[in-house]
Write an enzyme that holds these catalytic residues in place. Structure first.
Site, PDB file in Angstrom:
ATOM      1  CD  GLU A 110       6.677   2.971  42.604  1.00 38.75           C
ATOM      2  OE1 GLU A 110       5.545   2.829  43.109  1.00 38.75           O
ATOM      3  OE2 GLU A 110       7.016   2.441  41.536  1.00 38.75           O
ATOM      4  CG  MET A 138       7.184   5.529  36.923  1.00 37.33           C
ATOM      5  SD  MET A 138       7.446   4.591  38.449  1.00 37.33           S
ATOM      6  CE  MET A 138       7.211   5.878  39.670  1.00 37.33           C
ATOM      7  CD  GLU A 171      -0.266  -0.378  37.673  1.00 34.94           C
ATOM      8  OE1 GLU A 171      -0.378  -0.890  38.795  1.00 34.94           O
ATOM      9  OE2 GLU A 171      -0.719  -0.906  36.623  1.00 34.94           O
ATOM     10  CD1 TRP A 173       5.337  -2.186  34.731  1.00 31.62           C
ATOM     11  CD2 TRP A 173       7.535  -2.122  35.158  1.00 31.62           C
ATOM     12  NE1 TRP A 173       5.584  -3.096  35.707  1.00 31.62           N
ATOM     13  CE2 TRP A 173       6.923  -3.091  35.990  1.00 31.62           C
ATOM     14  CE3 TRP A 173       8.907  -1.932  35.245  1.00 31.62           C
ATOM     15  CZ2 TRP A 173       7.640  -3.843  36.911  1.00 31.62           C
ATOM     16  CZ3 TRP A 173       9.619  -2.669  36.154  1.00 31.62           C
ATOM     17  CH2 TRP A 173       8.985  -3.617  36.980  1.00 31.62           C
TER      18      TRP A 173
END
Length: 381
Positions: A169, A232, A235, A357
C-alpha cells in the site's frame, strides 16, 4: 438458509417454534451464548433445508495472523480455498523477513483442510506501517528485487506454501509501472514452481483517482501481471474516520463496475470485512478513534445496552447507537444481510470469489450462508 429479523418480544424459543427449527440450531448458527438474549433488529440465520446443487463455484481466501486461535482456525478452514498468512516483510536489500511468530501450524492446518497456504508479502517499515520508501528501494533495484524474489521462491518451497499474495500500500505514483513489473517477475518465478501470485488493490473507481492509496495501483497493469487480484472493498468506515459502514454496498459496487473494465472478472476477488467499529460521539476529526470489534461482539454490545439494531438500505449494513457512562456510541458492523448483499454482487458480476480481511474471529453464520450460496473451491488431495 433463511434470515429472520428479531422483533420486540422474541426469544430464541419463540423464533425456533415460529420457524419450525431447533433451538440448538439457532444458538449454534448465530453463536448465541447463555442467557440467550436477543437484540431487536438482530439478523438470525436459520437452517430451513438443504442447499441447492445449482451453485456457482468460488475461491474463498482469508487473511490471518500467526496468533490466531487454533479452534477458530479449524472451524474456519473448511470454508476457505486459501489461507493468507499475514505477513512476511523484507529489507531494503531484498532480504525476506519472517513473521515474529511461527506460522508452521497454520500451513499444516490449511493443507489438512485442502486450503492453499499463501505467503503474504508486505512492506512494513520499522514503525510497523506500510513504507513506500521500502517499496521504492527494492522494486527499482534489480539486484534487490531479484534477491527478494529468489528468497520468496525458496521459502515457498521450504515451508510448503502454495502461493504468494502481494499486499503493498501507499505505492508512489512514479512507481506504478515498476511495481506492476515486479509483480509480473514474481509471478513468473512462483508460476514456475506450480503456484499462483495474487495482488491486493486499493478500491479505485477510475484510472485518474488521486491519493497515495490509489495512484500507484494500475488496475490494468496489475490485472495482467498477477494470476488474480483482491479488491480491498472495505474501510470506508475506518478507525480515524467518521461513523459509517465499513463496506457500503453502493460504494463496493462502484469499485467492481470499474474493475471489470480493466481486469477480467475471472481474476477478481471481492474483499469482505469480518469486523466492525464502535465510535464514541461526537466524532472529532483528528482526535476521534473508533474501536475495532467483531461482528458477534457488536450484537453482544447491542444486547447489553438494550439497543435496537437498524439496517441502512443504501449501504446494506447494520448499525445502532447506545449510551454508556454518559457517552453516546455509534456502531457499524456486518451481519448475514450485509454478507448476502456482497455474495449477490459476486454472483451478479460472475467474479472469481472473495477474500476476507480477516478471519481472526469466528463468524459462523457468515460461513454457513456462504456454503449455502456457493460451492467452495478446494485444493485436490
Amino acid at each position: 438458509m433463511e434470515i429472520y429479523i428479531v422483533k420486540s418480544g422474541d426469544t430464541v424459543d419463540s423464533v425456533a417454534l415460529e420457524n419450525e427449527v431447533s433451538v440448538e440450531s439457532v444458538l449454534y448458527n448465530n453463536q448465541i451464548e447463555y442467557p440467550y438474549a436477543l437484540a431487536v433488529g438482530q439478523a438470525l440465520l436459520l437452517t430451513k433445508g438443504t442447499p441447492s446443487n445449482e451453485r456457482k463455484t468460488v475461491s474463498v481466501n482469508g487473511y490471518a495472523y500467526p496468533f490466531i486461535n487454533s479452534d477458530v482456525l479449524n472451524q474456519t478452514l473448511p470454508y476457505l480455498s486459501a489461507l493468507s498468512v499475514f505477513s512476511y516483510g523484507f529489507s531494503a536489500e531484498g532480504d525476506l523477513i519472517y513473521p515474529p511468530l511461527d506460522d508452521t501450524f497454520m500451513i499444516e492446518a490449511a493443507i489438512q483442510f485442502q486450503a492453499a497456504p499463501i505467503l503474504t508479502l508486505t512492506p512494513f517499515g520499522p514503525d510497523g506501517q506500510f513504507s513506500n520508501y521500502l517499496i521504492n528501494r527494492v522494486i527499482n533495484n534489480w539486484e534487490a528485487a531479484e534477491n527478494l524474489i529468489q528468497q520468496i521462491t525458496e521459502t515457498v518451497q521450504a515451508k510448503g506454501f502454495q502461493g504468494v499474495d502481494v499486499d503493498f500500500e501507499y505505492i508512489l505514483p512514479e512507481d506504478r509501472v515498476t511495481f506492476a513489473e515486479f509483480v509480473g517477475r514474481l509471478r513468473e518465478a512462483i508460476n514456475a514452481i506450480g503456484y499462483p501470485v495474487s495482488v491486493a488493490l486499493a478500491p479505485k473507481t477510475s484510472d485518474t483517482q488521486e491519493g497515495l492509496l490509489y495512484a500507484g495501483k494500475d488496475y490494468a497493469l496489475l490485472g495482467e501481471a498477477a494470476d488474480s487480484v483482491l479488491l480491498m472493498t472495505y474501510e470506508w468506515g475506518y478507525t480515524y474516520g467518521p461513523p459509517m459502514a465499513v463496506a457500503p454496498i453502493n460504494k463496493v459496487r462502484e469499485v467492481v463496475e470499474y474493475a471489470i473494465t480493466r481486469i477480467p472478472e475471472y481474476k477478481i476477488d471481492l474483499g469482505i470485512p469480518n469486523y466492525g467499529y464502535d465510535w464514541t460521539l461526537p466524532f472529532v476529526k483528528g482526535e476521534s478513534k473508533a474501536r475495532t470489534i467483531g461482528n458477534i461482539e457488536a450484537i453482544e454490545i447491542a444486547v447489553d445496552n438494550n439497543a435496537e439494531i437498524q439496517f441502512d438500505p443504501v449501504a446494506m449494513s447494520p448499525y445502532f447507537r447506545y449510551t454508556r457512562d454518559g457517552l453516546e456510541h455509534e456502531v457499524w458492523f456486518e451481519d448475514v444481510r450485509s454478507m448476502e448483499a456482497k455474495f449477490n454482487l459476486v454472483k451478479e458480476f460472475d467474479l472469481r470469489g472473495m477474500g476476507y480481511w480477516q478471519v481472526m474471529k469466528l463468524f459462523r453464520a457468515n460461513w454457513l450462508l456462504l456454503a449455502d450460496t456457493f460451492w467452495i473451491e478446494k485444493q485436490s488431495e
